[in-house]
Design an enzyme around this catalytic site. Structure first.
Site, short mmCIF file in Angstrom:
data_model
loop_
_atom_site.label_atom_id
_atom_site.label_comp_id
_atom_site.label_asym_id
_atom_site.label_seq_id
_atom_site.Cartn_x
_atom_site.Cartn_y
_atom_site.Cartn_z
CB ALA A 12 19.68 -1.69 51.91
NE ARG A 23 32.02 2.73 57.69
CZ ARG A 23 31.86 2.12 58.84
NH1 ARG A 23 32.78 2.22 59.77
NH2 ARG A 23 30.78 1.40 59.06
CB SER A 42 19.88 0.35 58.62
OG SER A 42 20.65 1.23 57.87
CB CYS A 46 15.83 -10.02 53.16
SG CYS A 46 16.60 -8.80 52.09
CB VAL A 84 11.64 13.54 49.45
CG1 VAL A 84 12.02 14.48 48.31
CG2 VAL A 84 12.65 13.68 50.60
CG ASP A 289 15.21 -2.71 45.50
OD1 ASP A 289 16.28 -3.33 45.37
OD2 ASP A 289 14.28 -3.08 46.23
CG ASN A 311 23.20 -3.78 52.09
OD1 ASN A 311 23.29 -2.99 53.02
ND2 ASN A 311 22.18 -4.62 51.96
CE1 TYR A 432 32.47 -37.91 48.71
CE2 TYR A 432 34.78 -38.61 48.76
CZ TYR A 432 33.44 -38.89 48.94
OH TYR A 432 33.04 -40.13 49.33
CD1 TRP A 440 32.04 -39.40 40.24
CD2 TRP A 440 32.86 -37.57 39.26
NE1 TRP A 440 33.15 -39.78 39.54
CE2 TRP A 440 33.68 -38.66 38.92
CE3 TRP A 440 33.19 -36.32 38.76
CZ2 TRP A 440 34.80 -38.55 38.10
CZ3 TRP A 440 34.30 -36.20 37.95
CH2 TRP A 440 35.09 -37.29 37.63
C1 LIG Z 1 9.66 -9.46 51.82
C2 LIG Z 1 10.97 -9.21 51.13
C3 LIG Z 1 11.95 -10.18 51.13
C4 LIG Z 1 13.17 -9.96 50.49
N1 LIG Z 1 14.13 -10.93 50.50
C5 LIG Z 1 15.32 -10.70 49.91
C6 LIG Z 1 16.36 -11.66 49.97
O1 LIG Z 1 16.19 -12.74 50.58
N2 LIG Z 1 17.55 -11.40 49.38
C7 LIG Z 1 17.77 -10.20 48.72
O2 LIG Z 1 18.88 -9.98 48.21
N3 LIG Z 1 16.80 -9.25 48.67
C8 LIG Z 1 15.60 -9.47 49.24
N4 LIG Z 1 14.63 -8.51 49.19
C9 LIG Z 1 14.89 -7.25 48.49
C10 LIG Z 1 15.61 -6.25 49.38
O3 LIG Z 1 14.90 -6.07 50.57
C11 LIG Z 1 15.71 -4.93 48.63
O4 LIG Z 1 16.42 -5.17 47.44
C12 LIG Z 1 16.41 -3.86 49.44
O5 LIG Z 1 15.70 -3.56 50.61
C13 LIG Z 1 16.56 -2.60 48.60
O6 LIG Z 1 17.13 -1.60 49.36
P1 LIG Z 1 16.91 -0.08 48.96
O7 LIG Z 1 17.59 0.73 49.99
O8 LIG Z 1 17.25 0.12 47.53
O9 LIG Z 1 15.33 0.13 49.02
P2 LIG Z 1 14.31 -0.06 50.23
O10 LIG Z 1 14.76 -1.10 51.17
O11 LIG Z 1 12.96 -0.21 49.60
O12 LIG Z 1 14.39 1.33 50.97
C14 LIG Z 1 13.91 2.50 50.37
C15 LIG Z 1 13.42 3.39 51.50
O13 LIG Z 1 13.08 4.65 50.95
C16 LIG Z 1 11.93 5.14 51.60
N5 LIG Z 1 11.32 6.09 50.67
C17 LIG Z 1 10.86 5.84 49.43
N6 LIG Z 1 10.41 6.97 48.86
C18 LIG Z 1 10.61 7.95 49.76
C19 LIG Z 1 10.35 9.36 49.76
N7 LIG Z 1 9.81 9.96 48.71
N8 LIG Z 1 10.69 10.07 50.85
C20 LIG Z 1 11.25 9.45 51.93
N9 LIG Z 1 11.50 8.13 52.00
C21 LIG Z 1 11.19 7.40 50.93
C22 LIG Z 1 11.09 3.90 51.88
O14 LIG Z 1 10.22 4.10 52.97
C23 LIG Z 1 12.17 2.86 52.17
O15 LIG Z 1 12.41 2.72 53.57
C24 LIG Z 1 13.39 -8.72 49.84
C25 LIG Z 1 12.41 -7.73 49.83
C26 LIG Z 1 11.20 -7.96 50.47
C27 LIG Z 1 10.16 -6.88 50.46
#
Ligand SMILES: Cc1cc2nc3c(=O)[nH]c(=O)nc-3n(C[C@H](O)[C@H](O)[C@H](O)COP(=O)(O)OP(=O)(O)OC[C@H]3O[C@@H](n4cnc5c(N)ncnc54)[C@H](O)[C@@H]3O)c2cc1C
Length: 459
Positions: A12, A23, A42, A46, A84, A289, A311, A432, A440
């Site tokens: 994300a 872009r 991508s 969730c 990495v 995250d 995102n 409503y 209410w």
């Molecule tokens: C089961 C589940 C359900 C969820 N439901 C919700 C929801 O309903 N609503 C909501 O808002 N959020 C939800 N989340 C949380 C949401 O998915 C995460 O907040 C979001 O994916 C974070 O995006 P990100 O890009 O920061 O990290 P990630 O999606 O974790 O992506 C990080 C990527 O980096 C890669 N990576 C890590 N270290 C390295 C490295 N050293 N070298 C190369 N690649 C690497 C990983 O493989 C991963 O693909 C959920 C999460 C899970 C697991």
């Protein structure tokens, strides 16, 4: 001269940044290379519980943009299965390992986007090499779990360890797949994202669905037979299991950043400024995250791992990398989930957060219904509000109810974001009609109750 952007993490935050930067800057101006250790870009983590349950039939429905699209349409050099392993800020290089073919590459960068997400909490017992134990952090994890569910012999008894929203969603998914499911939670209540009084309603719903909810006990180890898990050991004895799902929470994945000397904040996540720039180093950006954000109510730095933030933050970083100007204004912790048809929404501070932040407050719970009481489909809805004393400012809100409950939290999130008082909220012009709300609205009833509680407390 062409600059080079290296993105670590292809989900994300990383790919939102890559696409926004592209872009604004063409391939002659900005070369973009993404390293992703998994097989996908991508994807919607969730959506994993809904793919496991079968509600979403195909894995590829969870992939918003595949690597080929990034390569062809966005001219991003996506290197899958490349992990990495080090960042050298002095030489401005990253070191990456090819996980399939072996060997290492060193790649130069002018700009670095750090988007490694979160790492699941894994106690020592979970690291044992035993078949049938899964996390659900990435789509690769989800695929491995799906394969186990479909393999022969098919698992019949699942134990979900951890009762956060991911554990709860997975428990429901596995029940839907026809397994016997036990959810083990160390605390007295699952769903710690809401206060215990609200979590109790969700726990009841889980039990109603057939999930055996075991609270106040800790998993201490695994038992195996022929390399496959056969039980989990707990502080109250063994629970038979042919499948174990880990939902013990996550921590920001900042190991590489920390080793490179990038600043880690008090929440344990990477520090960034409002433009998602890592302070103190030139040309390094981060999002998702792995970073911490300003909590707009408590004023504290927090790490709340949600896709909605990843995102938005990735987009902000990408706009800035692309030469534009964008800021991320902070978070209030709005989140929704469901247990079967019971919906749970929350925003702002829970009671314990309000205490930790030093607020004086009142909290009220109002019972109402989602539709006019006489209208078919009318079901109970519980709204909890937490309001500062004496100002009446809304500090937090939680909703639990059947159908149309969760997204009502959005109205409360807007009120909270704009620092409304519960006094102001009593007059909100909410829609409503009998099929949608009682005359209410539950939010108005709760706001009135909070005003009464403030008056009774002497404000
Ligand atoms: C089961 C589940 C359900 C969820 N439901 C919700 C929801 O309903 N609503 C909501 O808002 N959020 C939800 N989340 C949380 C949401 O998915 C995460 O907040 C979001 O994916 C974070 O995006 P990100 O890009 O920061 O990290 P990630 O999606 O974790 O992506 C990080 C990527 O980096 C890669 N990576 C890590 N270290 C390295 C490295 N050293 N070298 C190369 N690649 C690497 C990983 O493989 C991963 O693909 C959920 C999460 C899970 C697991």
């Amino acid at each position: 001269m062409t600059q080079r952007l290296i993105v670590i993490g292809g989900d994300a935050a990383g790919m939102a940044a890559a696409s926004q930067a592209r872009r604004r800057r063409g391939p002659d101006d900005l070369e973009i290379v993404t390293f992703e250790r998994g097989h996908f870009t991508s994807y919607s983590a969730c959506g994993i519980p809904y793919w496991i349950s079968g509600v979403v039939p195909e894995r590829d429905q969870l992939v918003a943009r595949d690597p080929a699209t990034f390569r062809e349409k966005f001219h991003v050099d996506v290197r899958l299965r490349h992990e990495v392993t080090a960042i050298d800020l002095g030489r401005r290089e990253v070191v990456a390992r090819d996980l399939d073919r072996g060997g290492e590459v060193r790649e130069r960068f002018d700009i670095l986007m750090y988007a490694t997400g979160a790492a699941p909490v894994q106690p020592d017992w979970a690291l044992a090499d035993v078949g049938g134990v899964f996390g659900v952090q990435t789509l690769d994890d989800g695929a491995a779990l799906r394969d186990w569910l479909d393999a022969d012999p098919q698992p019949r008894r699942a134990v979900v360890v951890g009762g956060g929203y991911i554990g709860v969603e997975m428990a429901e998914a596995l029940i839907r797949r026809g397994l016997t499911v036990t959810l083990v939670e160390q605390a007295e209540q699952p769903m710690s994202t809401v206060d215990p009084d609200m979590a109790e309603l969700a726990t009841d719903a889980m039990r109603g669905l057939g999930v055996q909810v075991r609270t106040g006990l800790r998993v201490t180890g695994l038992a195996e037979r022929d390399g496959r898990v056969s039980a989990v050991h707990t502080t109250e004895g063994p629970i038979p299991a042919d499948l174990v799902v880990l939902g013990l929470g996550v921590r920001p994945n900042v190991e590489l950043a920390e080793a490179a000397g990038l600043p880690i904040g008090p929440s344990g996540a990477l520090r960034v400024d409002r433009r998602m720039r890592v302070p103190g180093v030139d040309g390094v950006w981060a999002a998702g995250d792995c970073v911490e954000s300003l909590h707009r109510v408590s004023g504290m730095p927090v790490n709340i791992p949600l896709g909605t933030y990843a995102n938005k933050q990735g987009r902000v970083a990408g706009i800035n990398i692309g030469g534009g100007y964008a800021t991320f204004p902070g978070v209030i912790g709005t989140a929704v989930t469901k247990v079967c048809d019971l919906e749970v929404g929350r925003t702002g501070l829970r009671e314990r957060d309000a205490v930790a932040a030093g607020f004086e407050f009142v909290s009220v719970i109002a019972e109402s219904t989602n539709r006019a009481g006489y209208f078919p489909g009318s079901r109970p809805m519980t709204v909890k509000l937490i309001a500062e004393k004496p100002s009446g400012r809304l500090l937090g809100a939680q909703i639990v109810g059947w159908s149309e409950a969760a997204k009502r939290i959005d109205a409360l999130a807007v009120a909270l974001w704009n620092k409304m008082t519960v006094d102001d909220m009593t007059a909100l012009d909410l829609g409503y009609a009998p099929p949608f709300a009682p005359v209410w609205d539950p939010i108005l009833i709760a706001a009135r109750k909070a005003v009464d509680a403030l008056a009774a407390s002497g404000r």
